[in-house]
Design an enzyme around this catalytic site. Structure first.
Site, short mmCIF file in Angstrom:
data_model
loop_
_atom_site.label_atom_id
_atom_site.label_comp_id
_atom_site.label_asym_id
_atom_site.label_seq_id
_atom_site.Cartn_x
_atom_site.Cartn_y
_atom_site.Cartn_z
N HIS A 243 0.82 -1.22 0.00
CA HIS A 243 0.00 0.00 0.00
C HIS A 243 0.85 1.26 0.00
O HIS A 243 0.34 2.35 -0.27
CB HIS A 243 -0.93 0.00 1.22
N ASP B 213 3.70 9.12 -0.78
CA ASP B 213 2.43 8.48 -0.43
C ASP B 213 2.14 7.38 -1.44
O ASP B 213 2.27 7.62 -2.65
CB ASP B 213 1.30 9.53 -0.49
C1 GDG Z 1 -2.17 3.81 3.27
C2 GDG Z 1 -1.16 4.49 2.33
C3 GDG Z 1 -2.87 4.44 0.50
C4 GDG Z 1 -8.35 10.53 7.72
N1 GDG Z 1 -8.67 11.31 8.77
C5 GDG Z 1 -9.88 10.91 9.18
C6 GDG Z 1 -10.31 9.86 8.37
N2 GDG Z 1 -9.34 9.64 7.48
C7 GDG Z 1 -9.41 8.63 6.42
C8 GDG Z 1 -9.48 9.26 5.05
C9 GDG Z 1 -8.95 8.12 4.16
C10 GDG Z 1 -7.98 7.40 5.11
O1 GDG Z 1 -8.26 7.83 6.43
C11 GDG Z 1 -6.53 7.77 4.81
O2 GDG Z 1 -6.15 7.12 3.64
P1 GDG Z 1 -4.85 7.56 2.83
O3 GDG Z 1 -4.85 6.84 1.55
O4 GDG Z 1 -4.87 9.05 2.65
O5 GDG Z 1 -3.60 7.25 3.76
P2 GDG Z 1 -3.01 6.08 4.75
O6 GDG Z 1 -3.80 5.93 5.98
O7 GDG Z 1 -1.60 6.48 4.97
O8 GDG Z 1 -3.09 4.71 3.91
C12 GDG Z 1 -1.89 5.32 1.29
C13 GDG Z 1 -3.76 3.65 1.46
O9 GDG Z 1 -2.99 2.93 2.42
C14 GDG Z 1 -4.62 2.63 0.70
O10 GDG Z 1 -3.85 1.77 -0.06
O11 GDG Z 1 -3.68 5.28 -0.31
O12 GDG Z 1 -0.96 5.91 0.38
O13 GDG Z 1 -0.25 5.31 3.08
O14 GDG Z 1 -9.97 7.23 3.83
O15 GDG Z 1 -10.78 9.65 4.77
N3 GDG Z 1 -11.50 9.24 8.49
C15 GDG Z 1 -12.31 9.67 9.49
N4 GDG Z 1 -11.94 10.68 10.34
C16 GDG Z 1 -10.76 11.32 10.23
O16 GDG Z 1 -10.46 12.24 11.00
N5 GDG Z 1 -13.51 9.09 9.66
#
Ligand code: GDG
Length: 451
Positions: free
Chosen positions: A154, A358
């Site tokens: 990921h 990322d």
């Molecule tokens: C890893 C990889 C890859 C965030 N703050 C809140 C909240 N979130 C949710 C967002 C989004 C998720 O968390 C974050 O997803 P990301 O993709 O931005 O980042 P990582 O957690 O680092 O995930 C990344 C992912 O895996 C999937 O393969 O895209 O690159 O690092 O869904 O909305 N959700 C809530 N409250 C918050 O305050 N409910």
């Protein structure tokens, strides 16, 4: 008959109807075809049992295994999050290399491999997720397991020069090579996996120089992860006016949503926003950056540092630019409800998605899905987010260049409606098409050998 699917990830959902894009996609997929989801039990114990424990049975089975308190320190906080995470996010300087971390990492993976070797059947499909379990296929092969084993990373794959900072750099080659399908997020990641094997006599390259296989048969392929875009768009529409946002008339909303992690470039983002504030003409809109940043991995030192740095930066920028009716940066350091998030996305005029590294970044895709197509907001996106390969109609920025980021904020805030709509329509087309169901189908097709 469909082969049984066994998914392995560090965390597994414990609720009956889980939420969150990836978790829902895997849940749906396992519900449809049956199978097993295996992960750690969540709470470290004194003495782990050497067995998988079933925690739920429904359309599919969920099983957990224990890790000890020392393993939580060494395998999870240590090797996974203080060695591999910084290395894979181009922050080798933040690595905390300790021999016992690697020992615990191998101990957990070895115990899991023993349990899986007893459990897996030759016709099963094993799908391993993320950097916590890189050695699993190699360990399973040593134990005579013959079913197809796929991996999905990921996070970004590291550059060759950084990998040399890992004492287990050579092991990493063998770990990767043991998979039937080594899935990554982007074409850039595929290129970096290939670069790692460039001087390996066992690696085979096709006439265009692409690595197709190693002796053991790995084929690195990219599968950009998506979101359940239909569902998120519907949620954002339903929540459109649900959240009161104390803002004065005419003020614009710029949004950031990220786990509090150094890879997300939050301090650089604040600096970029400060550059916009400094260059802003007095008669142009006043914009507030609302940064939602739930804490994560607070037991790891590097995460404490980023928090302090970010809070200092916000204080300094607000001290310099705030007015009686305007606070330029609002910063929420806790998790907000998903409904609230959807509502704020829809209300935002601009989203700043400016990580330094990322794997994909799902926030970028959620923001696009949440917009009103007749009056959409503008996405500012870092070249270093995996999403940059697909979302090319965003305003692309170099997050290290504060002046460029500041200009992008100004451009986004003043972009004519026709251009906003045109860019958004193309972004939405991608987010809707290459969604999470498409991703699961593509990956499993490749793992079955049919895609
Ligand atoms: C890893 C990889 C890859 C965030 N703050 C809140 C909240 N979130 C949710 C967002 C989004 C998720 O968390 C974050 O997803 P990301 O993709 O931005 O980042 P990582 O957690 O680092 O995930 C990344 C992912 O895996 C999937 O393969 O895209 O690159 O690092 O869904 O909305 N959700 C809530 N409250 C918050 O305050 N409910």
């Amino acid at each position: 008959m469909t082969a049984r699917l066994i998914v392995v990830s560090n965390r597994i959902p414990t609720e009956a109807e889980p939420s969150g894009g990836l978790v829902v996609a895997l849940h749906d997929c396992l519900t449809a075809q049956g199978g097993v989801w295996i992960g750690t039990s969540g709470t470290p114990v004194k003495t782990p049992e050497p067995e998988l424990r079933q925690i739920a049975e429904g359309a599919y089975t969920r099983m957990v295994f224990d890790i000890s308190e020392d393993e939580h320190e060494g395998y999870y906080l240590g090797y996974a999050n203080s060695v591999l995470w910084p290395l894979f996010h181009r922050r080798a300087d933040l690595m905390h290399v300790q021999p016992e971390y690697a020992d615990h990492y191998m101990a957990v993976n070895t115990r899991l491999a023993d349990m899986l070797a007893d459990f897996a059947q030759p016709d099963d499909l094993l799908w391993i997720h993320d950097y916590h379990f890189l050695p699993l296929a190699a360990l399973l092969q040593e134990r005579g397991v013959t079913c197809r084993i796929g991996f999905f990373l990921h996070i970004p794959f590291p550059v060759v020069s950084d990998i040399l900072a890992l004492p287990q750099a050579n092991d990493l080659k063998d770990w990767v090579a043991a998979y039937d399908v080594f899935g990554v997020q982007t074409e850039g990641d595929v290129a970096r996996v290939m670069a790692h094997y460039r001087d390996d006599p066992d690696a085979t390259f096709d006439t265009q120089g692409r690595m197709v296989a190693l002796e053991d048969g790995v084929a690195p392929r990219h599968f950009p992860i998506g979101i359940d875009a239909q569902d998120f768009a519907a949620l954002a529409l339903a929540q459109a006016d649900a959240v009161p946002l104390a803002m004065t008339l005419g003020q614009k909303l710029v949004l950031g949503v990220d786990r509090l992690d150094y890879s997300k470039g939050l301090v650089h983002r604040f600096d970029g926003f400060a550059a916009y504030l400094e260059a802003r003409a007095p008669d142009t809109p006043k914009a507030t950056l609302l940064q939602i940043a739930p804490p994560s991995r607070e037991d790891v030192d590097a995460y404490k540092d980023i928090r302090t740095e970010l809070e200092q930066a916000a204080g300094m920028i607000n001290g310099a630019h705030a007015e009686l009716d305007w606070t330029p940066i609002r910063y929420i350091r806790r998790n907000v409800e998903r409904d609230t998030l959807a509502s704020v996305y829809r209300r935002a005029d601009v989203a700043m998605v400016t990580p330094l590294a990322d794997g994909m970044n799902l926030v970028a895709k959620e923001f696009v899905a949440a917009q009103d197509p007749d009056d959409p907001g503008v996405l500012i996106l870092s070249h270093f987010a995996g999403a940059a390969e697909q979302l090319t109609d965003a305003l692309m920025v170099n997050p290290y260049d504060a002046a460029e980021v500041g200009e992008a904020v100004q451009t986004a805030l003043t972009m004519p409606l026709a251009e906003r709509k045109a860019r958004h329509a193309r972004l939405l087309e991608n987010v809707m098409t290459e969604n999470i169901a498409w991703w699961t189908r593509s990956y499993l097709g490749a793992l079955r050998g049919t895609g």
